[in-house]
Write a protein that holds these residues in place. Structure first.
Motif, short mmCIF file in Angstrom:
data_model
loop_
_atom_site.label_atom_id
_atom_site.label_comp_id
_atom_site.label_asym_id
_atom_site.label_seq_id
_atom_site.Cartn_x
_atom_site.Cartn_y
_atom_site.Cartn_z
N GLY A 66 0.81 -1.20 0.00
CA GLY A 66 0.00 0.00 0.00
C GLY A 66 0.85 1.26 0.00
N VAL A 67 0.22 2.40 0.19
CA VAL A 67 0.94 3.67 0.21
C VAL A 67 1.69 3.86 1.53
CG1 VAL A 67 0.69 6.17 0.22
CG2 VAL A 67 -0.60 4.80 -1.42
N LEU A 68 1.02 3.62 2.64
CA LEU A 68 1.59 3.93 3.95
C LEU A 68 2.76 3.02 4.31
CD1 LEU A 68 -1.65 4.70 6.00
CD2 LEU A 68 -0.14 6.29 4.78
N ASP A 69 2.74 1.79 3.78
CA ASP A 69 3.84 0.87 4.10
C ASP A 69 4.71 0.58 2.87
OD1 ASP A 69 1.98 -0.58 2.67
OD2 ASP A 69 2.16 -2.40 3.88
N ALA A 70 4.72 1.49 1.91
CA ALA A 70 5.44 1.26 0.65
C ALA A 70 6.91 0.93 0.88
CB ALA A 70 5.32 2.50 -0.24
N ASP A 71 7.37 -0.12 0.21
CA ASP A 71 8.77 -0.53 0.24
C ASP A 71 9.34 -0.21 -1.14
OD1 ASP A 71 11.16 -2.01 -0.08
OD2 ASP A 71 10.54 -3.43 1.46
N PHE A 72 10.05 0.90 -1.24
CA PHE A 72 10.45 1.38 -2.55
C PHE A 72 11.57 0.57 -3.18
CE2 PHE A 72 8.38 5.21 -0.74
CZ PHE A 72 7.31 5.23 -1.63
N GLU A 73 12.35 -0.13 -2.38
CA GLU A 73 13.32 -1.06 -2.96
C GLU A 73 12.59 -2.19 -3.66
OE1 GLU A 73 16.18 -2.42 -0.16
OE2 GLU A 73 17.06 -0.45 0.16
N ALA A 74 11.49 -2.64 -3.05
CA ALA A 74 10.68 -3.68 -3.68
C ALA A 74 10.04 -3.16 -4.96
CB ALA A 74 9.61 -4.18 -2.71
N TRP A 75 9.62 -1.88 -4.94
CA TRP A 75 9.07 -1.26 -6.15
C TRP A 75 10.11 -1.29 -7.27
CZ3 TRP A 75 4.85 2.43 -7.29
CH2 TRP A 75 3.80 2.35 -6.37
N GLU A 76 11.32 -0.89 -6.96
CA GLU A 76 12.37 -0.84 -7.98
C GLU A 76 12.63 -2.22 -8.58
OE1 GLU A 76 15.75 0.94 -6.14
OE2 GLU A 76 14.85 2.93 -6.01
#
Length: 245
Positions: free
Chosen positions: A108-118
């Motif tokens: 979700g937005v509040l727990d976003a893991d941006f390394e996982a996004w990348e």
């Protein structure tokens, strides 16, 4: 060096075409490999990160000489280039961009893991384009080349979701990107499509999913056989129906 486009096509078998499948060591990729081989119409070049650990794929290779298993990390440019160099001079009739990931954290937005996004974008969005680029000469050497990228209905703008933002947006991105690639490669005679494989009982889909990997792969095989340059840029469901964007 003589260009691949000038290869004497009489040197090829008139009966057997070549399909490249990424992420072929498990799930849908493994079943696609199995089905393409079973037809007797295709030789399969199966790419996976660690061939030594691909037990079931190796067993298939021992049973069918039309299967070649090659190391391929779709996220690594050097690995992709090495894979392509090993196919130099070989026409590729079908490329199936099957490799993909779903990271089950920070959805979700509040727990976003941006390394996982990348990582999600690297595998699901960038890597299919990487494979098309490194294999473009091989695809152009085919009489009727096709590219199918395995996407998801979770990337459809017509179906709202409230979580799994990284995965959903990655599939929306690859859908739009492949739509553009279809226009770019149409003058070269290369047909491009994306497909929703269904909710499949894999490590990604879970045991409660609707269909088995074999059912999904069987439908996707029929999609590959069915679509042509006239259908380029289409978004299919695994059962051959058109999926809304």
């Amino acid at each position: 060096m003589e260009k691949i486009n000038n290869i004497n096509h009489l040197q090829r078998s008139t009966k057997v075409k070549t399909v490249v499948i990424t992420g072929a060591n498990r799930g849908i990729g493994l079943e696609l490999t199995r089905i393409f081989l079973s037809t007797g119409k295709y030789a399969v070049i199966a790419g996976c990160r660690n061939p030594e650990a691909a037990t079931e794929l190796t067993k298939l290779g021992e049973e069918d000489s039309n299967l070649e298993i090659k190391a391929l990390d779709v996220t690594d440019q050097k690995s992709a280039e090495t894979f392509a160099q090993s196919l130099e001079g070989k026409p590729v009739d079908v490329l199936i961009n099957n490799a993909g990931i779903y990271v089950d954290k920070g959805k979700g937005v509040l727990d976003a893991d941006f390394e996982a996004w990348e990582q999600t974008y690297l595998v699901n969005v960038i890597s299919p384009f990487r494979m098309i680029k490194v294999l473009l000469d091989n695809l152009e050497a085919s009489d009727q080349a096709k590219i199918l990228t395995i996407s998801s209905q979770m990337g459809s703008m017509s179906l709202p979701y409230s979580a799994s933002h990284a995965y959903c947006s990655s599939k929306a991105a690859v859908n739009k990107g492949m739509q553009g690639v279809a226009l770019e490669l149409k003058p070269k005679g290369i047909a491009v499509a994306v497909a929703h494989p269904g909710w499949v009982q894999t490590d990604m889909g879970g045991t409660a999913a609707d269909i088995t990997p074999a059912e999904s792969a069987s439908g996707l095989y029929k999609v590959v056989e069915k679509f042509s340059l006239a259908d380029t840029g289409s978004f299919y469901k695994w059962n051959g129906e058109i999926h809304p964007w």
